[in-house]
Design an enzyme around this catalytic site. Structure first.
Site, short mmCIF file in Angstrom:
data_model
loop_
_atom_site.label_atom_id
_atom_site.label_comp_id
_atom_site.label_asym_id
_atom_site.label_seq_id
_atom_site.Cartn_x
_atom_site.Cartn_y
_atom_site.Cartn_z
N SER A 201 65.24 17.30 45.22
CA SER A 201 63.97 16.57 45.35
C SER A 201 63.07 16.69 44.13
O SER A 201 62.31 15.77 43.82
CB SER A 201 63.22 17.02 46.61
OG SER A 201 63.04 18.42 46.61
N HIS A 254 58.25 19.47 44.07
CA HIS A 254 57.86 18.06 44.14
C HIS A 254 56.76 17.75 43.13
O HIS A 254 56.84 16.76 42.39
CB HIS A 254 57.37 17.72 45.55
CG HIS A 254 58.43 17.83 46.59
ND1 HIS A 254 58.15 17.71 47.94
CD2 HIS A 254 59.77 18.03 46.50
CE1 HIS A 254 59.28 17.85 48.62
NE2 HIS A 254 60.27 18.05 47.77
#
Length: 276
Positions: A201, A254
């Protein structure tokens, strides 16, 4: 003649050409591997590029469909090949995109067979000072996923964004984005949660930031991400930060990944402008 841009989808190319025709600018489409849009009158290049940037920002705007109706080209007359599912996957993904997807799947299967802990002992961010020279660990944490939903979500975005970058900007660019974002997002995440984390991610968020900003600042790059999707990415970060869904998220990765992607896109688009 001057090539303005290329589109993977011929219908999208036709929509832009039709709209520019209503503005008094004549463009032509040449079909090669993609739909290349050409301008005969190079004195109108700046105007066309400005309109292209607006078009890429919202290609679904009703004015573009209205232009196609006005020009009578809602059916472009082009014949499109029909691809089976896996052929469509191959059409968008280059070799680096595929290698990463296969590696993630192999590691995921190994984790199901051997257990998460066993695989993490080999691939996780260095969890002991004696491991700091096992350099692969600074990158291989991105290969590990802890649920089917986790890997499916990340690989879908990787294929969509990474494939676009590789097809338009080359395998080297995708490799650089992947390595830098994996390294820096992993570093930030281990500061938040320690070394026991994994997932692609951080790289995916880097690609989101890169594709969006590069498309905004350099439409000729041929890549873009709709603003609604980047807004979704930001909402997802906020939701993860405040634990709104009760899910364990690598929030540090992230945020760091997104920042890396935006920074790289800013530099690359600046360099692209200097070359013009």
């Amino acid at each position: 003649m001057l090539m303005i841009t290329s589109f993977a989808n011929p219908r999208v190319a036709q929509a832009f050409v039709d709209y520019m025709a209503t503005q008094g600018v004549i463009l032509t489409i040449q079909q090669h591997n993609q739909s290349d849009v050409w301008l005969a009158d190079e004195s109108q290049a700046e105007r066309v590029r400005a309109e292209l940037a607006r078009f890429l920002g919202n290609p679904a705007d009703p004015r573009y469909l209205a232009a196609s109706w006005q020009s009578g080209h809602t059916d472009s007359g082009l014949h499109y090949r029909r691809y089976p599912f896996f052929a469509a996957l191959r059409e968008r993904a280059g070799p680096v995109t595929w290698v990463m997807m296969i590696a993630c799947v192999v590691v995921f299967i190994a984790m199901q067979i051997l257990g998460d802990q066993e695989v993490m002992l080999w691939l996780a961010w260095p969890f002991d000072p004696t491991l700091k020279f096992e350099f692969w660990r600074y990158f291989t944490h991105a290969l590990m996923h802890f649920s089917l939903m986790h890997i499916l979500f990340n690989l879908l975005w990787w294929w969509y964004l990474g494939g676009a970058v590789e097809k338009r900007l080359g395998s080297g660019k995708l490799i650089v984005i992947t390595l830098i974002s994996a390294l820096l997002s992993g570093y930030v995440q281990q500061k938040f949660s320690g070394p026991w984390f994994g997932g692609l991610s951080g790289v995916v968020y880097a690609l989101m930031g890169y594709v969006w900003l590069r498309g905004e600042r350099d439409p000729q790059s041929g890549i873009y991400l709709q603003r609604g999707l980047i807004i979704f990415a930001l909402i997802w970060i906020v939701a993860g930060w405040f634990d709104l869904f009760g899910m364990s998220m690598a929030n540090g990765a992230h945020i760091a990944g997104l920042a890396v992607g935006l920074a790289m896109a800013f530099v690359d688009s600046l360099n692209a402008r200097k070359r013009k």
